[in-house]
Design an enzyme around this catalytic site. Structure first.
Site, PDB file in Angstrom:
ATOM      1  CD  GLU A  77       2.068 -39.853 -44.105  1.00 19.67           C
ATOM      2  OE1 GLU A  77       3.051 -40.316 -43.519  1.00 19.67           O
ATOM      3  OE2 GLU A  77       2.129 -39.322 -45.244  1.00 19.67           O
ATOM      4  CE1 TYR A  93       8.154 -52.916 -47.773  1.00 19.32           C
ATOM      5  CE2 TYR A  93       8.501 -51.399 -45.959  1.00 19.32           C
ATOM      6  CZ  TYR A  93       8.269 -51.629 -47.294  1.00 19.32           C
ATOM      7  OH  TYR A  93       8.150 -50.562 -48.152  1.00 19.32           O
ATOM      8  CG  ASP A 132      10.540 -48.363 -43.748  1.00 22.09           C
ATOM      9  OD1 ASP A 132       9.692 -48.246 -42.832  1.00 22.09           O
ATOM     10  OD2 ASP A 132      10.545 -47.633 -44.757  1.00 22.09           O
TER      11      ASP A 132
END
Ligand code: UD2
Length: 384
Positions: A333, A156, A243
């Site tokens: 999340e 990433y 991202d």
């Protein structure tokens, strides 16, 4: 006469003797207490140390370590008093300069195609609901610093350049911004020219062979970074996915005490379709008939102090689940959603602040400010 002066002398000596005796009793009583021979209520001891810690946390900490190892201190009490970071964030008045001319706000005309307020009266920020120049001028006068955390672990790291370059173009332009890049590959962090008042720190973190772990551990790492560094360096904080790219202005309208973004894929869905964690065994569990909005893990923020509490609670819940061998459906999340259901955000960002490149623009999205790029998960992640 002689007899009477003897009496006087006797009375004087008696008084002196009484004082000496009282002095001795007083001295030996406190001496015993100081030596710890008289049992002292532990809570009282702790309260005393906590009280001192308010005035000189560092001094008190050293002192406690050196002389009171055996005093049991509740871990939470330790966290909230002895080792709790001192935060800079403070509520400030919304002050606008005199003679600043701008469009008159209307009471009757505005956006009618979207909700711009939650049922608990927190604003939902959409294009057309605020004056960008006015809001920036108000917040600029406060001379704020906004911390921005971003994780670039494993492959990433390749997304960092676009993220940072577009942030420099659109993200809180002319504000003091401190980026904190967490990566296991510090040598691969690109060099990006920063505008004045902007600063980048690279913090090395371990890699992992599970993307779920990388994503979930962000709560713990952000909590620690706030304790060690960010609490002293910033007023507000945003925690963002790497991202992604900025495409348009993201300004001071986004600042608030506790800020969350409405997920771009679920903003028009009924709550029983939200991808909350549905297993009661998880601490992230939300029943089908509860829930306000589905918030994305890619963007959250607020006062450093409020985000500190959020990360601390989510980290604890993640660890509790791990001890019970359960991983919530969408890792941190899911825990974020559970936290925000009961700790309502003070400001919500519309999906303008988190879109997805693979989505077509819908009619209510007038501007895309920040959007997740299209990526090949199988190629980019350490595991599928
Ligand atoms: C969703 C969320 C994301 C997170 C995740 C939980 C959105 C838009 N994003 O994204 O915030 O809650 O679900 O599973 O809703 N990362 C690395 N290296 C890795 C993997 C991840 O650095 O190998 C970091 C990176 O900053 C990335 C973030 O973790 O942006 C989230 O990972 P993701 O984007 O792969 O997760 P995704 O797209 O499922």
């Amino acid at each position: 006469m002689r007899f009477s002066s003897n009496v006087k002398l006797f009375v004087l000596l008696l008084i002196v003797g009484i004082f000496l005796l009282l002095g001795y009793v007083h001295y030996s009583f406190f001496n015993e207490r100081l030596n710890g021979d008289i049992p002292v209520d532990e809570d009282q001891r702790n309260t005393r140390y906590v009280h001192y810690s308010f005035f000189n946390e560092r001094l008190n900490w050293v002192w406690c370590e050196a002389s009171n190892r055996d005093i049991p201190v509740d871990e939470d009490q330790r966290n909230t008093s002895l080792s709790k970071p001192i935060f800079r964030s403070r509520v400030q008045n919304i002050v606008s300069p005199e003679r600043l001319l701008y469009k008159q706000p209307s009471v009757l005309v505005g956006r009618t195609d979207v909700m711009a307020v939650t049922p608990w009266l927190a604003p939902i920020v959409w294009q057309g609901t605020f004056d960008p120049d006015l809001v920036d001028i108000i917040y600029k006068s406060m001379n704020l610093t906004i911390a921005t955390t971003v994780f670039a672990v494993g492959k990433y790291v390749r997304f960092l350049r676009d993220f940072l370059e577009t942030a420099e173009k659109y993200f809180l332009v002319d504000f003091n911004v401190r980026y904190y890049v967490f990566t296991d590959r510090p040598d691969n962090v690109p060099s990006v020219t920063m505008s004045q008042g902007r600063h980048l720190s690279v913090i090395q973190v371990p890699g992992s062979n599970r993307w779920q772990e990388i994503s979930a551990r962000r709560m713990e790492i952000i909590q620690t970074a706030i304790e060690r560094q960010i609490s002293r360096e910033a007023d507000y904080i945003f925690c963002l996915d790497v991202d992604s790219k900025f495409h348009a202005r993201w300004g001071a309208e986004s600042l608030g005490r506790l800020v969350a973004v409405i997920h771009p894929e679920l903003y028009n869905q009924p709550r029983d379709r939200f991808s909350y964690e549905r297993r009661p065994a998880s601490t992230a569990y939300i029943p089908m008939d509860e829930g306000d909005y589905y918030y994305a893990g890619a963007v959250f923020g607020g006062f450093v102090e409020d985000v500190y509490t959020l990360t601390k609670v989510c980290r604890k819940q993640l660890e509790k689940d791990a001890r019970n061998s359960i991983e919530a459906a969408w890792q941190e999340e899911s825990h974020l959603n559970r936290y925000l259901l009961y700790n309502k955000p003070s400001k919500l960002l519309s999906p303008e602040y988190l879109w997805q490149d693979f989505h077509g623009k819908t009619k209510e999205i007038k501007v895309i400010r920040f959007s997740g790029i299209i990526k090949n998960y199988a190629e980019i992640r350490p595991n599928v």
